[in-house]
Design a protein around this motif. Structure first.
Motif, PDB file in Angstrom:
ATOM      1  N   GLY A 108       0.738  -1.293   0.085  1.00  0.00           N
ATOM      2  CA  GLY A 108       0.029   0.034   0.007  1.00  0.00           C
ATOM      3  C   GLY A 108       0.824   1.319   0.118  1.00  0.00           C
ATOM      4  N   GLY A 109       0.283   2.393  -0.251  1.00  0.00           N
ATOM      5  CA  GLY A 109       1.015   3.505  -0.261  1.00  0.00           C
ATOM      6  C   GLY A 109       2.190   3.789  -1.227  1.00  0.00           C
ATOM      7  N   GLY A 110       2.066   3.112  -2.249  1.00  0.00           N
ATOM      8  CA  GLY A 110       3.121   2.856  -3.258  1.00  0.00           C
ATOM      9  C   GLY A 110       4.493   2.049  -2.727  1.00  0.00           C
ATOM     10  N   ARG A 111       4.354   1.434  -1.880  1.00  0.00           N
ATOM     11  CA  ARG A 111       5.368   0.320  -1.346  1.00  0.00           C
ATOM     12  C   ARG A 111       5.232  -0.918  -1.237  1.00  0.00           C
ATOM     13  NH1 ARG A 111       8.500   3.346   2.215  1.00  0.00           N
ATOM     14  NH2 ARG A 111       9.090   1.325   3.817  1.00  0.00           N
ATOM     15  N   ILE A 112       6.471  -1.597  -1.712  1.00  0.00           N
ATOM     16  CA  ILE A 112       6.458  -3.115  -1.777  1.00  0.00           C
ATOM     17  C   ILE A 112       7.314  -3.697  -0.666  1.00  0.00           C
ATOM     18  CG2 ILE A 112       6.022  -2.785  -4.368  1.00  0.00           C
ATOM     19  CD1 ILE A 112       9.039  -3.200  -4.867  1.00  0.00           C
ATOM     20  N   LEU A 113       7.221  -4.749  -0.488  1.00  0.00           N
ATOM     21  CA  LEU A 113       8.060  -5.727   0.209  1.00  0.00           C
ATOM     22  C   LEU A 113       8.596  -6.741  -0.546  1.00  0.00           C
ATOM     23  CD1 LEU A 113       8.830  -6.574   3.100  1.00  0.00           C
ATOM     24  CD2 LEU A 113       6.672  -7.772   3.409  1.00  0.00           C
ATOM     25  N   HIS A 114       9.876  -7.068  -0.758  1.00  0.00           N
ATOM     26  CA  HIS A 114      10.388  -8.199  -1.346  1.00  0.00           C
ATOM     27  C   HIS A 114      11.782  -8.434  -1.005  1.00  0.00           C
ATOM     28  CE1 HIS A 114      12.605  -4.895  -4.382  1.00  0.00           C
ATOM     29  NE2 HIS A 114      12.227  -4.336  -3.072  1.00  0.00           N
ATOM     30  N   SER A 115      12.491  -9.258  -1.567  1.00  0.00           N
ATOM     31  CA  SER A 115      13.899  -9.858  -1.474  1.00  0.00           C
ATOM     32  C   SER A 115      14.398  -9.479  -2.890  1.00  0.00           C
ATOM     33  CB  SER A 115      13.919 -11.332  -1.241  1.00  0.00           C
ATOM     34  OG  SER A 115      15.222 -11.526  -0.767  1.00  0.00           O
ATOM     35  N   THR A 116      15.691  -8.634  -2.619  1.00  0.00           N
ATOM     36  CA  THR A 116      16.349  -7.983  -3.812  1.00  0.00           C
ATOM     37  C   THR A 116      17.675  -7.965  -3.608  1.00  0.00           C
ATOM     38  OG1 THR A 116      16.354  -6.243  -5.483  1.00  0.00           O
ATOM     39  CG2 THR A 116      15.975  -5.464  -3.299  1.00  0.00           C
ATOM     40  N   GLN A 117      18.560  -7.974  -4.734  1.00  0.00           N
ATOM     41  CA  GLN A 117      19.975  -7.810  -4.889  1.00  0.00           C
ATOM     42  C   GLN A 117      20.431  -6.994  -5.589  1.00  0.00           C
ATOM     43  OE1 GLN A 117      22.481 -11.389  -5.604  1.00  0.00           O
ATOM     44  NE2 GLN A 117      23.472 -10.836  -3.642  1.00  0.00           N
ATOM     45  N   ARG A 118      20.531  -5.564  -5.235  1.00  0.00           N
ATOM     46  CA  ARG A 118      21.134  -4.627  -6.280  1.00  0.00           C
ATOM     47  C   ARG A 118      21.889  -3.670  -5.475  1.00  0.00           C
ATOM     48  NH1 ARG A 118      15.714  -2.490  -4.796  1.00  0.00           N
ATOM     49  NH2 ARG A 118      16.159  -0.559  -3.663  1.00  0.00           N
ATOM     50  N   GLU A 119      22.520  -3.079  -5.998  1.00  0.00           N
ATOM     51  CA  GLU A 119      23.600  -2.002  -5.408  1.00  0.00           C
ATOM     52  C   GLU A 119      22.992  -1.537  -4.187  1.00  0.00           C
ATOM     53  OE1 GLU A 119      26.142   1.882  -6.508  1.00  0.00           O
ATOM     54  OE2 GLU A 119      25.801   0.765  -7.960  1.00  0.00           O
ATOM     55  N   GLY A 120      23.588  -1.669  -3.043  1.00  0.00           N
ATOM     56  CA  GLY A 120      23.121  -0.932  -1.539  1.00  0.00           C
ATOM     57  C   GLY A 120      22.286  -1.686  -0.929  1.00  0.00           C
ATOM     58  N   VAL A 121      21.551  -2.714  -1.461  1.00  0.00           N
ATOM     59  CA  VAL A 121      20.684  -3.562  -1.147  1.00  0.00           C
ATOM     60  C   VAL A 121      20.793  -5.083  -1.299  1.00  0.00           C
ATOM     61  CG1 VAL A 121      18.059  -4.151  -0.852  1.00  0.00           C
ATOM     62  CG2 VAL A 121      18.867  -1.503  -1.307  1.00  0.00           C
ATOM     63  N   ASP A 122      20.780  -5.807  -0.079  1.00  0.00           N
ATOM     64  CA  ASP A 122      21.054  -7.406  -0.315  1.00  0.00           C
ATOM     65  C   ASP A 122      20.061  -7.985   0.699  1.00  0.00           C
ATOM     66  OD1 ASP A 122      22.011 -10.003  -1.002  1.00  0.00           O
ATOM     67  OD2 ASP A 122      23.514  -9.571   0.416  1.00  0.00           O
ATOM     68  N   GLY A 123      18.992  -8.185   0.230  1.00  0.00           N
ATOM     69  CA  GLY A 123      17.744  -8.951   1.140  1.00  0.00           C
ATOM     70  C   GLY A 123      16.427  -8.478   1.372  1.00  0.00           C
ATOM     71  N   VAL A 124      15.878  -8.976   2.254  1.00  0.00           N
ATOM     72  CA  VAL A 124      14.342  -8.502   2.106  1.00  0.00           C
ATOM     73  C   VAL A 124      14.182  -7.025   2.973  1.00  0.00           C
ATOM     74  CG1 VAL A 124      12.284  -9.189   3.384  1.00  0.00           C
ATOM     75  CG2 VAL A 124      13.925 -10.964   2.780  1.00  0.00           C
ATOM     76  N   ILE A 125      13.403  -6.319   2.020  1.00  0.00           N
ATOM     77  CA  ILE A 125      13.314  -4.831   2.510  1.00  0.00           C
ATOM     78  C   ILE A 125      11.898  -4.517   2.280  1.00  0.00           C
ATOM     79  CG2 ILE A 125      13.921  -4.114   0.194  1.00  0.00           C
ATOM     80  CD1 ILE A 125      15.443  -1.735   1.503  1.00  0.00           C
ATOM     81  N   GLU A 126      11.310  -3.555   2.795  1.00  0.00           N
ATOM     82  CA  GLU A 126      10.195  -2.794   2.608  1.00  0.00           C
ATOM     83  C   GLU A 126      10.528  -1.447   2.152  1.00  0.00           C
ATOM     84  OE1 GLU A 126       5.890  -1.407   4.502  1.00  0.00           O
ATOM     85  OE2 GLU A 126       6.943  -3.435   5.427  1.00  0.00           O
ATOM     86  N   GLU A 127      10.133  -1.291   0.885  1.00  0.00           N
ATOM     87  CA  GLU A 127      10.515   0.315   0.472  1.00  0.00           C
ATOM     88  C   GLU A 127       9.316   0.925  -0.565  1.00  0.00           C
ATOM     89  OE1 GLU A 127      14.084  -0.093  -2.040  1.00  0.00           O
ATOM     90  OE2 GLU A 127      13.146  -1.848  -2.869  1.00  0.00           O
TER      91      GLU A 127
END
Length: 173
Positions: free
Chosen positions: A133-152
């Motif tokens: 909701g509110g334009g936010r997602i919860l996922h597991s990702t691996q990209r520059e600066g992020v490695d894992g489960v994040i809500e953003e």
């Protein structure tokens, strides 16, 4: 590629020397060493331990990304979705493209927390996230600066790759 977890039922498809080709209850095939097969599956393997897939996924925030992973030691995007629903006693497909295929398409105005967003090229989904909701997602990702489960907030680079907005059948198994 995925992990078969302890107690998970596996069907034997073929045997070749020290290797056994198996299939999970969610139709995912793979090879395991005969010595790694434990025998009986756990009758409680799909017993609900959570009420809401998103809340279960949030319990994994910070877990590192691992391609094919399905545990708190490492998990990928579709593994997060699979295990979050599984924690609620619901068996859903394992991979992003399979999850997309199993879902009911939605308009953006119909999205609600717990729905899924898939991403990828026209050939098929290669990433999946929970919509919170509110334009936010919860996922597991691996990209520059992020490695894992994040809500953003849904990153622009992902939004540009959106394929589908969907809801998995709430009564499905």
């Amino acid at each position: 590629m995925t992990q078969a977890l302890a107690g998970e039922p596996l069907g034997v498809l073929e045997e070749h020397g020290d290797w056994v080709r198996v299939e999970t209850a969610y139709a995912y095939p793979g090879w395991v060493r005969r010595e790694d097969l434990a025998g009986e599956s756990d009758a409680e393997w799909l017993r609900p331990v959570a009420a809401d897939p998103v809340e279960h996924a949030r319990s994994l925030l910070g877990t590192r990304y691992e391609w094919g992973g399905m545990t708190s030691a490492g998990i990928d995007c579709s593994g997060l979705v699979h295990m979050a629903f599984r924690a609620c006693g619901r068996l859903v497909p394992r991979d992003a493209d399979q999850q997309e295929e199993a879902g009911e398409g939605l308009a953006e105005t119909d999205l609600r927390p717990g729905d899924l967003v898939t991403y990828g090229p026209p050939e098929g989904a290669d990433h999946v996230a929970f919509w919170v909701g509110g334009g936010r997602i919860l996922h597991s990702t691996q990209r520059e600066g992020v490695d894992g489960v994040i809500e953003e907030d849904e990153p622009t680079e992902l939004r540009e790759r959106r394929r589908a907005l969907l809801r998995l059948d709430p009564g499905g198994r």
